[in-house]
Enzyme design. Structure first.
Site, short mmCIF file in Angstrom:
data_model
loop_
_atom_site.label_atom_id
_atom_site.label_comp_id
_atom_site.label_asym_id
_atom_site.label_seq_id
_atom_site.Cartn_x
_atom_site.Cartn_y
_atom_site.Cartn_z
N ASP A 30 46.10 41.10 34.95
CA ASP A 30 46.88 39.52 35.33
C ASP A 30 46.23 38.28 34.97
O ASP A 30 47.57 37.76 34.11
CB ASP A 30 46.37 39.70 36.80
CG ASP A 30 47.05 40.62 37.99
OD1 ASP A 30 48.30 41.40 37.74
OD2 ASP A 30 46.25 41.27 38.92
N ARG A 109 35.68 33.10 46.58
CA ARG A 109 36.77 32.67 46.71
C ARG A 109 36.82 31.39 46.40
O ARG A 109 36.59 30.12 45.70
CB ARG A 109 38.37 32.83 47.03
CG ARG A 109 38.67 34.34 46.82
CD ARG A 109 38.72 34.73 45.04
NE ARG A 109 38.74 35.97 45.34
CZ ARG A 109 38.20 36.55 44.40
NH1 ARG A 109 36.82 36.47 44.31
NH2 ARG A 109 38.45 38.29 44.35
N ASP A 138 44.09 36.04 48.62
CA ASP A 138 42.89 35.51 47.56
C ASP A 138 43.99 34.10 46.87
O ASP A 138 43.69 32.92 46.72
CB ASP A 138 42.61 36.59 45.89
CG ASP A 138 41.32 37.23 46.51
OD1 ASP A 138 41.02 37.16 47.62
OD2 ASP A 138 40.64 38.38 45.61
N SER A 187 41.35 48.99 41.69
CA SER A 187 41.57 47.53 41.73
C SER A 187 40.14 47.14 41.80
O SER A 187 39.82 47.34 43.05
CB SER A 187 42.47 46.56 42.07
OG SER A 187 42.45 45.49 42.35
#
Ligand code: ARG
Length: 417
Positions: A30, A109, A138, A187
């Site tokens: 990504d 985060r 996220d 993932s």
């Protein structure tokens, strides 16, 4: 060889007149495809990468470094392990889990987002970007921090509606350094507090996970049980088996020790912020041990009414933690209550690690709300002069209203027949 433009390129919602953009960079598919997209489609002159250390495995930094070098991107690495560990321990004071998940990804985060914003401002960037999709949590957690600045916020994967297949094809056509775009079946998001595994066949809630999804926890089979002593001062764990230890080392040590007993696996359906239900698998041995021990000590030192109200406070804290909003004024106010009750959460808890479980087996504190003589079956001489007979009056009243109500209901139904 195919030309890059053979792939249909979605239109960008906004374009820049040059300038710099700081990208949350992991070196995965990504964030790797984001680099040329930010330059060519969004029009930035320069992308800088920022990788924030919240306790990922060493190889993730190597991957980020190598990929950044291959892309010709300058990559900044920021060590935020201590900040993150401090936040994890704040979550322990709040006994924080979201639907059973100890919030590793969620709490990391805001820490990561702040570190990136700092680099972006220092480096005179005009924008910050992340590689999150438009389906997860996220994106919301990052942007809640970033939108409190004047920088442009860019989410290429979401804004261009990219799929992993599209990214893989794009990476191949552009010869991007993504090792063929194959990052393994799952993932995975790893930090000090938890390891999360998603995707592939795990997306079917009816599929039993293969053992190979686990990395931190061993299958609990026939290993001798082990006892661990954890000492708390005002709700914070400060020593492991009698030795003072700092937060990062404590978490790392317990991940290892409890992971060897298979402690801290969660396989759950999770309600994401956008409303999607997703199947999640987690490993979090240290979090399980610390949360278990902390709650065991609160059971000893807090009054029943404090514990009952604290459950509501803790629930709200965990909700904000999940949302990535640990700087909300509400959290500050909740922590007023959490910290004040935790002034007495000082003492030691022994937990037993055994067969995939962790449970408290002993606890002591100078603040114990406990009278052994009052609770005992054996004692005659009781604290406060309380005798068994004193309970007689309470027993007469107990359930009195229910008895009255049921009698009235019966009488009324007899009348109506
Ligand atoms: N669902 C979790 C959360 O939102 C963790 C997601 C982790 N991501 C991953 N790619 N495994 O907090």
């Amino acid at each position: 060889m195919q030309h890059p433009t053979s792939l249909p390129m979605p239109e960008t919602p906004h374009t820049a007149d040059g300038g710099r953009v700081a990208l949350a960079f992991s070196g995965g598919l990504d964030t790797t495809v984001c680099v040329p997209l930010l330059e060519e489609e969004y029009g930035y002159d320069e992308v800088i990468g920022v990788t924030v250390d919240v306790g990922q495995p060493e190889k993730e930094f190597e991957e980020a470094e190598e990929t950044a070098a291959a892309l010709g991107v300058e990559n900044y690495v920021v060590d935020a392990k201590e900040d993150f560990a401090d936040l994890c321990l704040r979550s322990v004071k709040a006994n924080a889990t979201y639907q059973g998940y100890p919030l590793g990804t969620a709490l990391a985060r805001p820490v990561i987002a702040k570190a990136i914003l700092e680099v972006a401002l220092e480096q005179d960037c005009d924008a910050v970007a992340h590689g999150c999709t438009g389906k997860g949590n996220d994106q919301l957690r990052f942007e809640a921090v970033w939108r409190d600045s004047d920088l442009e916020v860019i989410a290429p994967v979401r804004e261009l509606g990219l799929t992993r297949d599209w990214e893989q094809e794009y990476a191949e056509e552009r010869d991007l350094p993504v090792e063929g775009g194959d990052e393994g079946r799952y993932s995975i998001d790893t930090n000090l507090w938890s390891r999360s595994i998603e995707g592939s066949e795990l997306e079917d809630p009816a599929t039993i996970p293969e053992d190979d999804i686990y990395d931190w926890t061993d299958n609990p089979s026939g290993k001798d049980s082990e006892l661990v002593d954890i000492e708390f001062v005002e709700g914070e764990p400060v020593a492991l088996d009698g030795e003072a230890i700092d937060a990062v080392e404590l978490i790392e040590a317990l991940n290892e020790q409890a992971g060897a007993h298979g402690v801290g696996r969660t396989d759950m359906m999770e309600d994401r912020m956008l409303g999607l239900k997703v199947r999640e698998n987690y490993e979090h041995p240290a979090a399980t041990v610390l949360l278990t021990a902390h709650e065991a000590l609160e059971q000893l030192v807090l009054t029943q009414e404090e514990r009952s109200f604290k459950q509501q406070v803790d629930h709200q804290w965990a909700q904000k933690g999940y949302e990535g909003l640990v700087d909300a004024p509400l959290v500050d106010a909740l922590e007023g209550f959490i910290d004040s009750t935790n002034e007495r959460v000082t003492g030691t808890v022994t937990v037993k690690l055994e067969g995939g479980h962790c449970r408290p087996v002993a606890r002591e504190s100078e603040y114990a709300v406990y009278s052994q003589s009052a609770a005992s079956f054996d004692e005659e001489d009781v604290e406060g002069g309380i005798t068994q007979q004193d309970a007689t009056g309470v027993a007469k009243y107990h359930g009195f209203q229910s008895r009255l109500a049921n009698t009235a209901i019966d009488a009324a139904s007899d009348d109506s027949e």
